[in-house]
Design a protein around this motif. Structure first.
Motif, PDB file in Angstrom:
ATOM      1  N   TYR A  81       0.809  -1.213   0.000  1.00 11.33           N
ATOM      2  CA  TYR A  81       0.000   0.000   0.000  1.00 11.33           C
ATOM      3  C   TYR A  81       0.851   1.275   0.000  1.00 11.33           C
ATOM      4  O   TYR A  81       0.308   2.376   0.099  1.00 11.33           O
ATOM      5  CB  TYR A  81      -0.931  -0.005   1.217  1.00 11.33           C
ATOM      6  CG  TYR A  81      -1.793  -1.244   1.282  1.00 11.33           C
ATOM      7  CD1 TYR A  81      -2.841  -1.440   0.389  1.00 11.33           C
ATOM      8  CD2 TYR A  81      -1.542  -2.243   2.217  1.00 11.33           C
ATOM      9  CE1 TYR A  81      -3.620  -2.590   0.432  1.00 11.33           C
ATOM     10  CE2 TYR A  81      -2.324  -3.399   2.270  1.00 11.33           C
ATOM     11  CZ  TYR A  81      -3.356  -3.557   1.375  1.00 11.33           C
ATOM     12  OH  TYR A  81      -4.121  -4.703   1.417  1.00 11.33           O
ATOM     13  N   GLY A 435     -11.110  -3.761  -4.851  1.00  5.41           N
ATOM     14  CA  GLY A 435      -9.874  -3.592  -5.603  1.00  5.41           C
ATOM     15  C   GLY A 435      -9.623  -2.147  -5.986  1.00  5.41           C
ATOM     16  O   GLY A 435      -8.474  -1.685  -5.988  1.00  5.41           O
ATOM     17  N   ALA A 439      -7.786  -1.083  -2.175  1.00  3.15           N
ATOM     18  CA  ALA A 439      -6.416  -1.283  -2.643  1.00  3.15           C
ATOM     19  C   ALA A 439      -5.949  -0.159  -3.561  1.00  3.15           C
ATOM     20  O   ALA A 439      -4.754  -0.053  -3.844  1.00  3.15           O
ATOM     21  CB  ALA A 439      -6.300  -2.614  -3.371  1.00  3.15           C
ATOM     22  N   ALA A 443      -5.774   3.330  -0.296  1.00  2.00           N
ATOM     23  CA  ALA A 443      -4.345   3.071  -0.136  1.00  2.00           C
ATOM     24  C   ALA A 443      -3.512   4.205  -0.717  1.00  2.00           C
ATOM     25  O   ALA A 443      -2.538   4.659  -0.101  1.00  2.00           O
ATOM     26  CB  ALA A 443      -3.977   1.749  -0.799  1.00  2.00           C
ATOM     27  N   VAL A 477      -7.149  -8.524   0.751  1.00  2.00           N
ATOM     28  CA  VAL A 477      -7.776  -7.482  -0.068  1.00  2.00           C
ATOM     29  C   VAL A 477      -7.462  -7.756  -1.539  1.00  2.00           C
ATOM     30  O   VAL A 477      -6.291  -7.908  -1.915  1.00  2.00           O
ATOM     31  CB  VAL A 477      -7.255  -6.095   0.334  1.00  2.00           C
ATOM     32  CG1 VAL A 477      -7.861  -5.016  -0.562  1.00  2.00           C
ATOM     33  CG2 VAL A 477      -7.577  -5.809   1.797  1.00  2.00           C
ATOM     34  N   ALA A 479      -6.751  -7.056  -5.425  1.00  2.00           N
ATOM     35  CA  ALA A 479      -6.190  -5.971  -6.234  1.00  2.00           C
ATOM     36  C   ALA A 479      -5.909  -6.522  -7.610  1.00  2.00           C
ATOM     37  O   ALA A 479      -5.506  -7.683  -7.759  1.00  2.00           O
ATOM     38  CB  ALA A 479      -4.908  -5.427  -5.611  1.00  2.00           C
ATOM     39  N   LEU A 499      -3.829  -9.122  -1.482  1.00  2.00           N
ATOM     40  CA  LEU A 499      -2.891  -8.362  -0.660  1.00  2.00           C
ATOM     41  C   LEU A 499      -3.176  -8.615   0.818  1.00  2.00           C
ATOM     42  O   LEU A 499      -4.330  -8.839   1.204  1.00  2.00           O
ATOM     43  CB  LEU A 499      -3.023  -6.862  -0.953  1.00  2.00           C
ATOM     44  CG  LEU A 499      -2.858  -6.431  -2.420  1.00  2.00           C
ATOM     45  CD1 LEU A 499      -2.965  -4.923  -2.531  1.00  2.00           C
ATOM     46  CD2 LEU A 499      -1.549  -6.934  -3.001  1.00  2.00           C
ATOM     47  N   ASN A 501      -4.317  -8.137   4.430  1.00  2.00           N
ATOM     48  CA  ASN A 501      -5.306  -7.213   4.967  1.00  2.00           C
ATOM     49  C   ASN A 501      -4.617  -6.232   5.910  1.00  2.00           C
ATOM     50  O   ASN A 501      -3.915  -6.642   6.830  1.00  2.00           O
ATOM     51  CB  ASN A 501      -6.387  -7.994   5.719  1.00  2.00           C
ATOM     52  CG  ASN A 501      -7.630  -7.152   5.940  1.00  2.00           C
ATOM     53  OD1 ASN A 501      -7.562  -6.059   6.498  1.00  2.00           O
ATOM     54  ND2 ASN A 501      -8.781  -7.667   5.509  1.00  2.00           N
TER      55      ASN A 501
END
Length: 504
Positions: A81, A435, A439, A443, A477, A479, A499, A501
């Protein structure tokens, strides 16, 4: 260190011919541009399901990737991130690489040479974009001078996509064309108009009177498209300011925004406009207006005024209202991507407030049956005079996902839609929203996994505990696997990574 001078040298040579005053600044920006693209590439290597990476071994402050064939790649610990350029070099079998294009070539993976060329152009174009900026742009809040027009906010985005290694890849654009059309260079673009008999066009919505000539529609065309794809100049069209998507422009005089076809690959996709999306545009726009009424005033959608195509994705345009229509007195409507480099007031508190607003709206619509692709370009935030996030504005409905089953469950009339926007698959719906929003937008605004996790922890406990929130809280998560997609030319559609969390 290994260097790939080709793209960098080509741009320097062209720049010396068209803007010699920028050559020294361009050269000075190259190391930072390499690090920015390499950081994005390292994120992909660290987290995407690339088939030739057989293992990932964290250790201390670093990460070792085990490659097929017994090779190894060593670099720093990866934050999926993070937006700062923290990777200045990695070591492939002990040899240091600070150039992402050379690294991709050195990896020797299928389709890697094509991606290496794109990465080289991404570095060179990013350095060019940075070279053309004011020496000391204001980043403190409140800004010394608020941008007045909506397009001025758009043009503050210099580095492009915060996580895509192809953040500034513009294949087919010369240096002169980048300077003439790139929003970060702040040009005024003269659009072209191609007249087409109205009975030969598919029109959705109401095509503006000002873009008609008797029985012909005057379809706005980007000058790059006119020269390189259509191979005809057309007629002189209106002046316009390019927005961060490059092919969408704000007409002068506070006019509407025009999305033009640009048949070249920017980041991941060829930016033409399909006949399918033109046909659905009016239906989606009307449907979105009905959805906005269910958000307690927290979300607006920019209306599509008209869309037209001459039966080809290369010759089509969409006209939609400016998001600035939804700003009250003293307020500004700002693309979220434009806030990434700004020192926001009381940053942690602001980020929590924005996260609460964005998740409240996004999860409410997802529960109803609509997944927004709410990345930092499509999602805008209405800010008060003091910078507080008040409401959201969403634009460009072409890639949302709509679930008839969820809509019916809530008694929401199901619009007449077909094709890719329609799905009842829960994974697809959640990927679309999470996503892009978590993400991507959140992020990118937070800038690190730690800051994103803190904001989510503050907010999530207060939100209605829907099945979608449970999925967001307790699973990796999603992405888009952007690099995998570029290395898989035979695989259509999106591919995905998972990804870690960020919630503690």
């Amino acid at each position: 260190m290994h260097r790939s001078p080709t793209a960098e040298a080509e741009v320097a040579q062209e720049l010396a011919e068209v803007r010699p005053d920028l050559v020294s600044r361009y050269t000075a920006e190259l190391p930072g541009a390499r690090a920015a693209v390499l950081t994005r590439l390292w994120r992909a290597l660290a987290f995407e399901p690339l088939p030739w990476i057989t293992g990932r071994v964290p250790g201390g402050e670093g990460l070792t990737l085990r490659l097929r064939g017994g090779r190894r790649l060593d670099g720093p610990a990866a934050d999926p991130y993070a937006t700062a350029a923290y990777v200045t070099a990695v070591r492939l079998d002990g040899t240091a690489y600070d150039d992402p294009a050379r690294l991709m070539t050195g990896l020797g993976v299928p389709h890697g040479d094509g991606l290496a060329a794109e990465l080289g152009h991404s570095v060179a174009s990013l350095a060019l974009s940075r070279a053309g900026q004011p020496a000391n742009p204001s980043k403190e809040w409140p800004l010394t001078e608020w941008p007045v027009a909506d397009w001025e906010w758009e043009q503050r985005v210099v580095d492009g996509h915060p996580f895509h290694p192809n953040c500034r890849s513009r294949p087919g654009f010369s240096v002169a064309e980048q300077l003439a059309y790139g929003p970060e260079h702040r040009p005024l673009v003269g659009l072209r108009s191609v007249p087409v008999p109205a009975d030969e066009c598919l029109v959705s919505g109401v095509w503006p009177d000002g873009m008609r000539d008797g029985g012909r529609l005057l379809i706005p065309v980007h000058p790059w498209q006119a020269a390189h794809v259509l191979k005809r100049a057309g007629e002189e069209g209106p002046g316009a300011h390019p927005l961060m998507s490059l092919r969408t422009l704000a007409l002068t005089g506070e006019g509407p925004h025009v999305k033009t076809a640009l048949s070249t690959r920017l980041t991941s996709s060829v930016r033409d406009i399909s006949v399918y999306s033109i046909g659905l545009s009016a239906t989606l726009s009307s449907f979105a207006e009905s959805l906005a009424a269910r958000t307690d005033g927290l979300l607006h959608f920019t209306r599509t005024l008209g869309a037209a195509t001459a039966g080809s994705p290369d010759l089509a345009a969409v006209v939609r209202e400016s998001p600035q229509q939804y700003a009250g007195s003293g307020e500004r409507v700002v693309p979220v991507a434009a806030l990434a480099g700004t020192e926001l007031p009381t940053r942690a508190a602001w980020l929590a407030d924005f996260t609460r607003l964005a998740l409240t709206v996004g999860l409410r619509l997802l529960d109803l049956g609509v997944a927004l692709e709410a990345h930092g370009q499509n999602l805008l935030v209405v800010l008060s005079e003091t910078g507080a996030p008040l409401r959201l504005v969403y634009r460009d409905l072409a890639d949302i996902r709509v679930s008839p089953a969820r809509l019916a469950r809530h008694g929401v009339p199901v619009p007449e839609l077909s094709g890719r926007v329609v799905t009842d698959d829960e994974t697809a719906l959640r990927r679309k929203l999470f996503g892009a929003l978590v993400a991507g937008t959140l992020a990118g605004t937070a800038g690190s996994g730690a800051a994103l996790g803190a904001a989510l922890e503050t907010v999530v406990r207060d939100l209605p505990r829907t099945p979608d929130l449970v999925a967001l809280s307790g699973t990796p998560v999603p992405a888009k696997a952007l690099t995998l997609m570029r290395l898989s030319p035979g695989t259509p559609g999106d591919q995905w990574a998972e990804l870690p969390n960020p919630l503690p």
